[in-house]
Design a protein around this motif. Structure first.
Motif, PDB file in Angstrom:
ATOM      1  N   LEU A 149       0.761  -1.070   0.042  1.00  0.00           N
ATOM      2  CA  LEU A 149      -0.024  -0.036   0.034  1.00  0.00           C
ATOM      3  C   LEU A 149       0.783   1.405  -0.014  1.00  0.00           C
ATOM      4  N   PHE A 150       1.905   1.107   0.727  1.00  0.00           N
ATOM      5  CA  PHE A 150       2.742   2.349   1.029  1.00  0.00           C
ATOM      6  C   PHE A 150       4.312   2.504   0.444  1.00  0.00           C
ATOM      7  N   GLY A 151       4.659   1.243   0.068  1.00  0.00           N
ATOM      8  CA  GLY A 151       5.874   1.168  -0.234  1.00  0.00           C
ATOM      9  C   GLY A 151       7.087   1.025   0.521  1.00  0.00           C
ATOM     10  N   PHE A 152       6.840   0.851   1.716  1.00  0.00           N
ATOM     11  CA  PHE A 152       7.843   0.685   2.628  1.00  0.00           C
ATOM     12  C   PHE A 152       7.727  -0.441   3.613  1.00  0.00           C
ATOM     13  N   SER A 153       8.729  -1.069   4.002  1.00  0.00           N
ATOM     14  CA  SER A 153       8.669  -2.239   4.925  1.00  0.00           C
ATOM     15  C   SER A 153       8.457  -1.949   6.322  1.00  0.00           C
ATOM     16  N   ASN A 154       7.710  -2.827   7.100  1.00  0.00           N
ATOM     17  CA  ASN A 154       7.429  -2.675   8.426  1.00  0.00           C
ATOM     18  C   ASN A 154       8.564  -3.010   9.097  1.00  0.00           C
ATOM     19  N   TYR A 155       9.647  -3.550   8.615  1.00  0.00           N
ATOM     20  CA  TYR A 155      10.924  -3.957   9.332  1.00  0.00           C
ATOM     21  C   TYR A 155      11.814  -2.751   9.292  1.00  0.00           C
ATOM     22  N   ARG A 156      11.337  -1.412   8.693  1.00  0.00           N
ATOM     23  CA  ARG A 156      12.471  -0.554   8.373  1.00  0.00           C
ATOM     24  C   ARG A 156      12.957  -0.047   9.970  1.00  0.00           C
ATOM     25  N   THR A 157      12.459  -0.038  11.151  1.00  0.00           N
ATOM     26  CA  THR A 157      12.712   0.429  12.294  1.00  0.00           C
ATOM     27  C   THR A 157      13.931  -0.498  12.827  1.00  0.00           C
ATOM     28  N   LEU A 158      13.680  -1.728  12.424  1.00  0.00           N
ATOM     29  CA  LEU A 158      14.519  -2.816  13.086  1.00  0.00           C
ATOM     30  C   LEU A 158      15.797  -2.831  12.096  1.00  0.00           C
TER      31      LEU A 158
END
Length: 230
Positions: A149-158
């Motif tokens: 939907l948004f083009g970025f990964s949920n794991y970005r913070t990690l």
């Protein structure tokens, strides 16, 4: 119970929110408006790694357990966290020991050692955290939705495996010098507050070491929200 918070600005620019409540404890949160949204592809995960290191040893407490035991004996506990927008330190303690918890947070921010050996130990901890997140079905579903939907990964913070393996002590310390400032710091004290003026004075004394530079924010949208039909 009345809800009558007040907002104050300290002389160095730190924002303080006082939220008196009819309790015998106090919750404290020290937050910096910085997180994974301010990272680039080659620094994804660095704020989270720094959070881990800031929650380890200082010149006062040689281990997290030492700090944890000290706070427990004082009727308190603390933790830390990182998100896309915020790096935070938070905890709760019995009201008469409010200054104790504030001192612990100031110590973490000012005197963390970033010991080279412990960095390597924590690197393994974070890599394991990433692996567990990537094998968690709920996290995988969220990552699928956010990526498509948004083009970025949920794991970005990690962060990525490559980034986590590459971060150096100097790189992390330099990042914190750039991203932590009195101007993007908010300290919230919620609970029994016996003397507001004394509390504000103590907060100002403890956190006057923070630099006062402006901290840039990555507010640009680098994606186009859309729906993909697979």
């Amino acid at each position: 119970m009345k809800f009558e918070p007040t907002l104050r600005k300290l002389s160095n620019g730190v924002t303080v929110i006082l939220d008196p409540m009819d309790l015998e404890t106090v919750a404290i949160k020290v937050s910096f408006a910085t997180g994974s949204r301010d990272e680039t592809a080659d620094t994804f995960g660095i704020t989270h790694f720094c959070e881990h290191m800031l929650h380890l040893c200082t010149t006062r407490f040689q281990t997290p357990k030492e700090r944890c035991d000290f706070l427990e004996n004082m009727g308190g506990a603390s933790n830390a966290g990182t998100s896309g927008r915020v790096l935070r330190f938070y905890g709760r303690i019995i009201a008469e020991n409010t200054n104790v918890l504030l001192e612990v947070f100031a110590d973490q921010l000012k005197n963390s050692l970033f010991d080279a050996e412990k960095i390597e130990i924590e690197r393994s901890v974070i890599l394991d955290e990433l692996r567990r997140a990537q094998s968690n079905n709920q996290r995988k579903n969220i990552d699928f939705i956010e990526t498509n939907l948004f083009g970025f990964s949920n794991y970005r913070t990690l962060g990525t495996l490559e980034n986590i393996r590459s971060f150096t002590r100097d790189q992390m310390i330099d990042w914190l010098k750039k991203r932590l400032s009195a101007k993007n710091c908010t300290i919230c004290v919620s609970g029994r507050i016996d003397d507001e003026s004394c509390l504000l004075q103590r907060i100002e004394e403890l956190f006057n070491f923070l630099p006062t530079h402006d901290v840039s924010k990555n507010t640009e949208l680098n994606y186009t929200p859309c729906i993909k039909f697979l």
